[in-house]
Design a protein around this motif. Structure first.
Motif, short mmCIF file in Angstrom:
data_model
loop_
_atom_site.label_atom_id
_atom_site.label_comp_id
_atom_site.label_asym_id
_atom_site.label_seq_id
_atom_site.Cartn_x
_atom_site.Cartn_y
_atom_site.Cartn_z
N ILE A 63 0.86 -1.18 0.00
CA ILE A 63 0.00 0.00 0.00
C ILE A 63 0.90 1.24 0.00
N ASP A 64 0.69 2.13 -0.97
CA ASP A 64 1.44 3.39 -1.00
C ASP A 64 0.91 4.33 0.07
N VAL A 65 1.83 4.96 0.80
CA VAL A 65 1.47 5.91 1.86
C VAL A 65 2.39 7.11 1.78
N VAL A 66 2.11 8.12 2.58
CA VAL A 66 3.00 9.26 2.75
C VAL A 66 3.29 9.40 4.24
N VAL A 67 4.56 9.49 4.60
CA VAL A 67 4.94 9.69 6.00
C VAL A 67 4.74 11.17 6.33
N ALA A 68 3.78 11.47 7.20
CA ALA A 68 3.48 12.85 7.57
C ALA A 68 4.42 13.35 8.66
N ASP A 69 4.73 12.49 9.63
CA ASP A 69 5.75 12.82 10.62
C ASP A 69 6.34 11.53 11.17
N LEU A 70 7.48 11.69 11.86
CA LEU A 70 8.29 10.54 12.25
C LEU A 70 8.98 10.83 13.57
N SER A 71 9.08 9.80 14.42
CA SER A 71 9.86 9.90 15.65
C SER A 71 10.66 8.62 15.79
N GLN A 72 11.43 8.50 16.87
CA GLN A 72 12.17 7.26 17.08
C GLN A 72 11.23 6.09 17.32
N GLY A 73 10.04 6.37 17.85
CA GLY A 73 9.16 5.28 18.22
C GLY A 73 7.99 5.00 17.32
N GLY A 74 7.75 5.87 16.32
CA GLY A 74 6.59 5.65 15.47
C GLY A 74 6.47 6.68 14.38
N ALA A 75 5.34 6.62 13.66
CA ALA A 75 5.12 7.52 12.53
C ALA A 75 3.63 7.76 12.34
N CYS A 76 3.33 8.87 11.68
CA CYS A 76 1.98 9.17 11.26
C CYS A 76 1.95 9.06 9.73
N LEU A 77 1.05 8.22 9.23
CA LEU A 77 0.99 7.94 7.80
C LEU A 77 -0.30 8.47 7.20
N ARG A 78 -0.19 9.03 6.01
CA ARG A 78 -1.37 9.45 5.26
C ARG A 78 -1.64 8.41 4.19
N LEU A 79 -2.86 7.92 4.14
CA LEU A 79 -3.21 6.88 3.18
C LEU A 79 -4.67 7.01 2.78
N GLN A 80 -5.05 6.34 1.71
CA GLN A 80 -6.39 6.51 1.15
C GLN A 80 -7.46 5.83 1.99
N ARG A 81 -7.14 4.67 2.56
CA ARG A 81 -8.11 3.95 3.37
C ARG A 81 -7.53 3.68 4.75
N PRO A 82 -8.32 3.92 5.80
CA PRO A 82 -7.80 3.69 7.16
C PRO A 82 -7.58 2.20 7.41
#
Length: 205
Positions: A133-152
Motif C-alpha cells: 500500500i502506498d502511503v505518505v509519512v506525515a511525521d516521524l519519531s524514534q518510536g513511530g510515525a503518522c501515515l497518510r493513506l487513502q483507506r484507514p
C-alpha cells in the motif's frame, strides 16, 4: 565547528565553570534553528542557566535555537560555543531542572510522554498481509510515525513500513481516522540512524 583560537577555548571553559550542571544522560531532543526546522540532538549536561548538546547541525555562536524534549518541554536560548559535535547553550530564562528531569506525578503516571516528532512529506510503502500500500509519512519519531493513506487501517494491525533511506520496520497501528494512521515501531529507530536520515536527501523527498 571546532574552536580554533585560545579565546574560544577560554570562553568555553569559563562558561562551563560558572554554570553548575546537573548531568542528564542523553536526553533526546528536537533542535530547531534558522535554516533547519528539525534535527535530532542529545542533551548531556543541564543547569538552570544552560545546557550542553550533541548535534551534527552546523551552529554558530549567538545563533538562536530551540530544543523540544520528550513530552513537549521547550528550551530556548543562544549558542555560547561549539566544538567537536557539541555546543553550549545559554537559556533566555532559568530552566526548572527538577521539572525537566523529575519523575512524573502519580496522576500522570499512565500518560507516556511522546518523543519529539519530525515533520515529513515522504512517499513510502507499507505491506499489510502481503499487500503493498502506498502511503505518505506525515511525521516521524524514534518510536513511530503518522501515515497518510487513502483507506484507514484497523487498530492493532501489524504492518511493515518501508521508508526510503531507512531499513524496513515492523509496526503496529495504534489509531486511525479518515486520512491518517498512527503506527508504533516494534524496534525504535536508533539516535544515530534517525539523526543521519534527517540530515540526508531522503528526508527531503
Amino acid at each position: 565547528m571546532e574552536p580554533n583560537s585560545a579565546i574560544a577555548s577560554e570562553n568555553r571553559d569559563e562558561w562551563i565553570e560558572r554554570a553548575p550542571r546537573t548531568v542528564a544522560t542523553l536526553l533526546v531532543g528536537k533542535l530547531r534553528h534558522e535554516g533547519n526546522p528539525g534535527q535530532l540532538c542529545r542533551v548531556r549536561n543541564l543547569s538552570e542557566r544552560g545546557m550542553q548538546i550533541d548535534t551534527i547541525a552546523s551552529l554558530l555562536p549567538d545563533m538562536r535555537i530551540t530544543v523540544e524534549l520528550r513530552g513537549g518541554a521547550l528550551l530556548n536560548g543562544a549558542i555560547a560555543w561549539t566544538g567537536g559535535g557539541r555546543a553550549g547553550v545559554r537559556f533566555d530564562t532559568p530552566a526548572d531542572v527538577n521539572a525537566i528531569l523529575g519523575k512524573p506525578q502519580p496522576e500522570a503516571a499512565t500518560v507516556r510522554p511522546r518523543s519529539p516528532r519530525f515533520a515529513a512529506d515522504i512517499p513510502a510503502r507499507i505491506s499489510s498481509f502481503g499487500r503493498p500500500i502506498d502511503v505518505v509519512v506525515a511525521d516521524l519519531s524514534q518510536g513511530g510515525a503518522c501515515l497518510r493513506l487513502q483507506r484507514p487501517l484497523r487498530d492493532d494491525t501489524e504492518v511493515i513500513l518501508m521508508i526510503p533511506g531507512l531499513p524496513s520496520r515492523r509496526c503496529t497501528t495504534r489509531w486511525s481516522n479518515e486520512e491518517f494512521t498512527g503506527v508504533a515501531f516494534h524496534d525504535p529507530i536508533s539516535y544515530a540512524e534517525l539523526s543521519a536520515w534527517l540530515d540526508s536527501p531522503a528526508a527531503r523527498g
